[in-house]
Structures are given as structure tokens and as C-alpha cells.
Design a protein around this motif. Structure first.
Motif, PDB file in Angstrom:
ATOM      1  N   ILE A 146       0.864  -1.192   0.000  1.00 36.66           N
ATOM      2  CA  ILE A 146       0.000   0.000   0.000  1.00 36.66           C
ATOM      3  C   ILE A 146       0.894   1.234   0.000  1.00 36.66           C
ATOM      4  N   LEU A 147       0.802   2.035  -1.068  1.00 42.35           N
ATOM      5  CA  LEU A 147       1.574   3.276  -1.129  1.00 42.35           C
ATOM      6  C   LEU A 147       0.652   4.404  -0.685  1.00 42.35           C
ATOM      7  N   ALA A 148       1.041   5.096   0.387  1.00 44.92           N
ATOM      8  CA  ALA A 148       0.184   6.153   0.946  1.00 44.92           C
ATOM      9  C   ALA A 148       0.672   7.521   0.484  1.00 44.92           C
ATOM     10  N   GLU A 149      -0.237   8.244  -0.195  1.00 45.80           N
ATOM     11  CA  GLU A 149       0.124   9.588  -0.670  1.00 45.80           C
ATOM     12  C   GLU A 149      -0.167  10.601   0.427  1.00 45.80           C
ATOM     13  N   PRO A 150       0.771  11.545   0.666  1.00 44.60           N
ATOM     14  CA  PRO A 150       0.506  12.577   1.679  1.00 44.60           C
ATOM     15  C   PRO A 150      -0.715  13.428   1.311  1.00 44.60           C
TER      16      PRO A 150
ATOM     17  N   MET B 239      -1.361  10.970 -12.450  1.00 45.91           N
ATOM     18  CA  MET B 239       0.027  10.778 -12.918  1.00 45.91           C
ATOM     19  C   MET B 239       0.955  10.524 -11.739  1.00 45.91           C
ATOM     20  N   ALA B 240       0.804  11.340 -10.692  1.00 40.05           N
ATOM     21  CA  ALA B 240       1.658  11.153  -9.515  1.00 40.05           C
ATOM     22  C   ALA B 240       1.382   9.795  -8.861  1.00 40.05           C
ATOM     23  N   ALA B 241       0.088   9.432  -8.749  1.00 36.54           N
ATOM     24  CA  ALA B 241      -0.272   8.189  -8.057  1.00 36.54           C
ATOM     25  C   ALA B 241       0.265   6.961  -8.804  1.00 36.54           C
ATOM     26  N   ILE B 242      -0.026   6.899 -10.106  1.00 34.99           N
ATOM     27  CA  ILE B 242       0.377   5.720 -10.884  1.00 34.99           C
ATOM     28  C   ILE B 242       1.891   5.762 -11.142  1.00 34.99           C
ATOM     29  N   GLY B 243       2.412   6.986 -11.314  1.00 34.36           N
ATOM     30  CA  GLY B 243       3.857   7.146 -11.521  1.00 34.36           C
ATOM     31  C   GLY B 243       4.653   6.694 -10.311  1.00 34.36           C
TER      32      GLY B 243
ATOM     33  N   LEU C 264       6.966   9.922 -19.533  1.00 39.10           N
ATOM     34  CA  LEU C 264       6.727  11.112 -18.716  1.00 39.10           C
ATOM     35  C   LEU C 264       7.929  12.055 -18.801  1.00 39.10           C
ATOM     36  N   ALA C 265       9.113  11.459 -18.774  1.00 39.94           N
ATOM     37  CA  ALA C 265      10.337  12.278 -18.823  1.00 39.94           C
ATOM     38  C   ALA C 265      10.420  13.081 -20.125  1.00 39.94           C
ATOM     39  N   GLU C 266       9.792  12.566 -21.209  1.00 41.12           N
ATOM     40  CA  GLU C 266       9.824  13.314 -22.473  1.00 41.12           C
ATOM     41  C   GLU C 266       9.067  14.634 -22.347  1.00 41.12           C
ATOM     42  N   SER C 267       7.955  14.622 -21.567  1.00 41.21           N
ATOM     43  CA  SER C 267       7.204  15.871 -21.451  1.00 41.21           C
ATOM     44  C   SER C 267       7.590  16.665 -20.200  1.00 41.21           C
ATOM     45  N   ASP C 268       8.025  15.977 -19.137  1.00 37.80           N
ATOM     46  CA  ASP C 268       8.379  16.671 -17.903  1.00 37.80           C
ATOM     47  C   ASP C 268       9.488  15.884 -17.183  1.00 37.80           C
ATOM     48  N   PRO C 269      10.735  16.119 -17.597  1.00 36.98           N
ATOM     49  CA  PRO C 269      11.849  15.322 -17.029  1.00 36.98           C
ATOM     50  C   PRO C 269      11.941  15.417 -15.510  1.00 36.98           C
ATOM     51  N   GLY C 270      11.646  16.603 -14.948  1.00 39.29           N
ATOM     52  CA  GLY C 270      11.767  16.791 -13.499  1.00 39.29           C
ATOM     53  C   GLY C 270      10.767  15.941 -12.735  1.00 39.29           C
ATOM     54  N   PHE C 271       9.577  15.764 -13.302  1.00 39.09           N
ATOM     55  CA  PHE C 271       8.513  14.963 -12.669  1.00 39.09           C
ATOM     56  C   PHE C 271       8.988  13.512 -12.539  1.00 39.09           C
ATOM     57  N   ALA C 272       9.453  12.955 -13.653  1.00 41.08           N
ATOM     58  CA  ALA C 272       9.908  11.553 -13.650  1.00 41.08           C
ATOM     59  C   ALA C 272      11.102  11.388 -12.701  1.00 41.08           C
ATOM     60  N   GLU C 273      11.971  12.360 -12.730  1.00 46.61           N
ATOM     61  CA  GLU C 273      13.177  12.308 -11.888  1.00 46.61           C
ATOM     62  C   GLU C 273      12.797  12.285 -10.390  1.00 46.61           C
ATOM     63  N   ARG C 274      11.816  13.135 -10.016  1.00 52.68           N
ATOM     64  CA  ARG C 274      11.429  13.183  -8.606  1.00 52.68           C
ATOM     65  C   ARG C 274      10.720  11.894  -8.166  1.00 52.68           C
ATOM     66  N   LEU C 275       9.916  11.315  -9.071  1.00 52.22           N
ATOM     67  CA  LEU C 275       9.271  10.034  -8.721  1.00 52.22           C
ATOM     68  C   LEU C 275      10.337   8.967  -8.490  1.00 52.22           C
ATOM     69  N   ARG C 276      11.346   8.959  -9.368  1.00 46.33           N
ATOM     70  CA  ARG C 276      12.423   7.968  -9.213  1.00 46.33           C
ATOM     71  C   ARG C 276      13.236   8.248  -7.944  1.00 46.33           C
ATOM     72  N   ALA C 277      13.379   9.513  -7.596  1.00 44.86           N
ATOM     73  CA  ALA C 277      14.130   9.860  -6.373  1.00 44.86           C
ATOM     74  C   ALA C 277      13.382   9.366  -5.129  1.00 44.86           C
ATOM     75  N   ILE C 278      12.056   9.448  -5.157  1.00 46.59           N
ATOM     76  CA  ILE C 278      11.267   8.967  -3.998  1.00 46.59           C
ATOM     77  C   ILE C 278      11.428   7.452  -3.860  1.00 46.59           C
TER      78      ILE C 278
ATOM     79  N   LEU D  47       9.750  11.159   0.485  1.00 45.80           N
ATOM     80  CA  LEU D  47       8.369  11.276  -0.024  1.00 45.80           C
ATOM     81  C   LEU D  47       7.714  12.597   0.382  1.00 45.80           C
ATOM     82  N   GLU D  48       7.694  12.883   1.682  1.00 45.36           N
ATOM     83  CA  GLU D  48       7.024  14.098   2.181  1.00 45.36           C
ATOM     84  C   GLU D  48       7.599  15.342   1.525  1.00 45.36           C
ATOM     85  N   GLU D  49       8.939  15.380   1.440  1.00 46.28           N
ATOM     86  CA  GLU D  49       9.627  16.568   0.910  1.00 46.28           C
ATOM     87  C   GLU D  49       9.304  16.779  -0.578  1.00 46.28           C
ATOM     88  N   LEU D  50       9.305  15.702  -1.357  1.00 46.72           N
ATOM     89  CA  LEU D  50       9.163  15.851  -2.811  1.00 46.72           C
ATOM     90  C   LEU D  50       7.708  15.828  -3.295  1.00 46.72           C
ATOM     91  N   TRP D  51       6.829  15.159  -2.543  1.00 46.50           N
ATOM     92  CA  TRP D  51       5.461  14.928  -3.026  1.00 46.50           C
ATOM     93  C   TRP D  51       4.744  16.227  -3.396  1.00 46.50           C
TER      94      TRP D  51
END
Ligand SMILES: Nc1nc2c(ncn2[C@@H]2O[C@H](COP(=O)(O)OP(=O)(O)O[C@H]3O[C@H](CO)[C@@H](O)[C@H](O)[C@@H]3O)[C@@H](O)[C@H]2O)c(=O)[nH]1
Length: 358
Positions: A77-81, A87-91, A208-222, A229-233
Motif C-alpha cells: 500500500i503506497l500512501a500519498e501525503p 500521474m503522480a499516483a500511478i507514476g 513522462l520524462a519526455e514531457s516533464d523530465p523533473g517529474f519523472a526524476e522526482r518520482l524515481r528519487a522517492i 516522499l514528504e519533501e518531494l510529493w
């Protein structure tokens, strides 16, 4: 290849108010009268085709999800803050899976949909997973029965070489106007997108990285460092997967579809719930369809849907296609045709001192 089912369980389902609330959204409710909630039914349906199942939900619902799915390991179970859209949830699930099982294919399946043809669903998921294993983003296409403005549409293109029953997606259009949707139905080449995306996690994140590289990068960082998670979400864009990935990827010729007749419904409002329950009823009752304790409803010359949820007795006389939903602290009375407008009531309540009822 292993197959992981990801169940995004978010949203308040405001068009099913007052039964569905932000504190107890529709996926936590039994809306079909089968004795299992929509989330539990989704889980049951996915088990036979999955090597693993993950649920992504708001941290406020984590406890309820645990209670409803005791067989699911807690780490699944992945809990979102907070809710940051699909996109964020499935990503997030994709980023965790990419590290855990790099050869996996994943599929996203909403927690609050109904599927009547379960065997066909299983066959379709297996076909979609085989296509996704070759690097495609695959969406399951449903034959439209009316010009809905609540769904995304998929324009079916050429057959996909090497995959029987799969087609290229020429265009992906999220929630068109009624006029455009009616035009789509006339062509016969458009299907509804059911929000079921089957894809390799790495392919999804790279798209996702093709349209928003920072978004994909932050998901991978989490996923690499869950303590962040809290800091980047809260820095992640609030955007639906459809807009962030499906539309641009379709325009680039990277999306495939597997069409299927699944008896699918997303139970958007009480009108569609009434239709669904009537279709499932073995005998067609003279009176209204009742979701709940039948002995609480006394109806004369009346039709529609009645939900006696508070335990009070409900009496109806001479009302056609009515919707009555009686809960402890709020009662909704409308018609099947007007039931979609309930979200306007919820919006008005949110802006008032009765916000706690939504
Ligand atoms: N965990 C989580 N899930 C979320 C969040 N936001 C949305 N979801 C989940 O993502 C799925 C789709 O989100 P919706 O916001 O309900 O989308 P929609 O407007 O109904 O449109 C989507 O679904 C339609 C089919 O029901 C599609 O036709 C359409 O193209 C699109 O994919 C649902 O399962 C919903 O629970 C969130 O913040 N967190």
C-alpha cells in the motif's frame, strides 16, 4: 515477465454524495450489493491475472484499505501525503516497481469501476500485457454506447503487427464536448478509454520524462529514497496521466489499444448506478431498485433508485425515476436524469459551514 496490478484509489466520488464522502469514498463502499466493496471486488478480479497487487491511496484511507484487504502485504500500500492526481499516483507505483522488478509489466485499474465480464477481462489483460512487454503503452478500449463527455476517447488506427486483436492508437482525446463525442460515435472508430493503462514501468516513466523530465526524476528519487516522499510529493504537478503521457504518446505513435467488451461501468452517478443494478437484477421488480435493506422501503406506483442507508423507513407514492439516498446526516432527493448535478450541491456545501458533510 511478471504482471503487477496497480489500483489507484483516490477521489471522493462527489457525484455519489451523500453515500460517497471524502472521508469514505465510493471505492470503500459496497455499491453493487454483492457484499464486497468496490475496492475488494477490484482486488478479487485482479488476483487471478497478477503476480502482485499494489494500492496507491491517500494516507487518510490507508487504514481502511488495510482493513478491507487484510491479505495485502502492508508494503504493497503506497500512501500519498495528499491527492496529486493520477500521474503522480500511478507514476509513484511505477517508480517503486521499476526498482523492485525491472522486467515487470504493470497495469492500472481504478478501484471504483465495475466489470461484469470477468473472464473476458482476464483474457484482455493478458493480451494487453503481451503487447506492453514489447514496449507499448497499451490502453483497453471499450465500445461506446452513448456520446459520453465524462470519458476519454481513443481513435483506433491500423492493426498492430505481431499482436492479434491490438491496434495502434491514432489519437487520444480526453473528455471531448458532447458535439465532438457524438461525431466520434458516428465514425465507429472511437472507443472509450477506461483508464486501464498497461505498460512497463520504465516505459511509462521515460514517456513522462519526455514531457516533464523533473517529474519523472522526482518520482524515481522517492523510490530510491522513500524518506524523501514528504519533501518531494508536494512539488509534483497535479495532472492526470491521460494529459501527461497518453495524449502526447499517442501523437508520437507510441500507444496501442486492445478493444474489449467488458460490461464496464465507472458508476459516475446514481443514474448509472440505477441502470447497473437493474441490469444485474434477476427479476425486474415493479417498484424502485433498492440498494440496502428492502424491508425499509414502501413504494406505491414509484420507480427509480432508493438507498435506505440510515435505517429509517422510506415511503414513496407516485414518483417516477426518482433517486432517494437517505444517510444519517444528509438526504438526497433527485431524479435519475438530474443525478449528475449532485456535484454542484457538493461544491456549494464545500463553500458553506456544512463542509463537514462532503
Ligand atoms: N491514488 C490516487 N488515485 C487518483 C488520484 N486522482 C485520480 N486517481 C485515480 O485515477 C483514476 C482516474 O481518475 P479520475 O480523476 O477519476 O479520472 P476521470 O476524470 O474519471 O477520467 C479518467 O477515467 C475515465 C474512466 O473512468 C477515462 O475515460 C478518462 O480518459 C480518464 O482516464 C481513478 O481510479 C482515481 O481513483 C489521486 O490523487 N490519488
Amino acid at each position: 515477465m511478471t504482471f503487477w496490478a496497480v489500483i489507484p484509489a483516490g477521489g471522493a466520488g462527489t457525484r455519489l454524495w451523500p453515500l460517497s464522502r471524502s472521508s469514505e469514498p465510493k471505492f470503500l463502499r459496497d455499491l453493487t450489493g454483492h457484499g464486497r466493496t468496490l475496492l475488494q471486488e477490484t482486488y478479487d478480479r485482479l488476483q487471478p491475472v497478477s503476480d502482485g497487487i499494489m494500492v496507491v491511496t491517500g494516507s487518510v484511507h490507508e487504514r481502511a484499505v488495510c482493513d478491507q484487504l487484510p491479505e495485502l502485504p502492508h508494503e504493497a500500500i503506497l500512501a500519498e501525503p495528499s491527492g496529486r492526481d493520477s500521474m503522480a499516483a500511478i507514476g509513484l507505483a511505477a517508480a517503486f516497481l521499476e526498482r523492485r522488478d525491472p522486467d515487470a509489466v504493470m497495469g492500472s485499474f481504478a478501484a471504483d469501476h465495475v466489470i461484469r465480464h470477468v473472464d473476458t477481462f482476464h483474457r484482455t489483460v493478458r493480451s494487453a500485457a503481451a503487447v506492453a512487454a514489447d514496449g507499448w503503452l497499451v490502453t483497453i478500449g471499450i465500445s461506446p454506447t452513448f456520446a459520453s463527455t465524462a470519458f476519454g476517447y481513443i481513435a483506433e488506427g491500423e492493426r498492430l503487427a505481431g499482436h492479434e486483436g491490438a491496434y495502434l492508437v491514432d489519437e487520444f482525446v480526453e473528455k471531448p464536448s458532447a458535439e465532438v463525442a457524438a461525431g466520434y460515435l458516428e465514425t465507429g472508430r472511437y472507443r472509450w478509454n477506461a483508464g486501464m493503462f498497461v505498460v512497463r514501468p520504465t516505459v511509462l516513466l521515460d514517456l513522462l520524462a519526455e514531457s516533464d523530465p523533473g517529474f519523472a526524476e522526482r518520482l524515481r528519487a522517492i523510490a530510491a529514497e522513500p524518506a524523501r516522499l514528504e519533501e518531494l510529493w508536494e512539488t509534483l504537478p497535479k495532472i492526470a496521466l491521460d494529459h501527461a503521457v497518453a495524449e502526447p504518446a499517442a501523437a508520437a505513435g507510441k500507444v496501442a489499444t486492445v478493444p474489449a467488451d467488458l460490461g464496464w461501468d465507472d458508476i459516475g452517478d446514481f443514474g448509472s448506478l440505477a441502470t447497473l443494478l437493474q441490469a444485474a437484477a434477476t427479476a425486474s421488480p415493479e417498484g424502485p431498485t433498492i440498494l440496502g435493506e428492502e424491508s425499509l422501503v414502501h413504494a406505491l406506483d414509484s420507480t427509480g433508485l432508493v438507498v435506505p442507508h440510515s435505517g429509517r423507513t422510506i415511503a414513496l407514492i407516485g414518483l417516477e425515476d426518482i433517486v432517494v439516498v437517505d444517510t444519517e446526516d444528509a438526504v438526497l432527493v433527485t431524479t435519475r436524469a438530474q443525478a449528475q448535478q449532485v456535484k454542484k450541491i457538493v461544491a456549494a456545501l464545500k463553500d458553506s459551514d456544512r463542509d463537514h458533510l462532503t
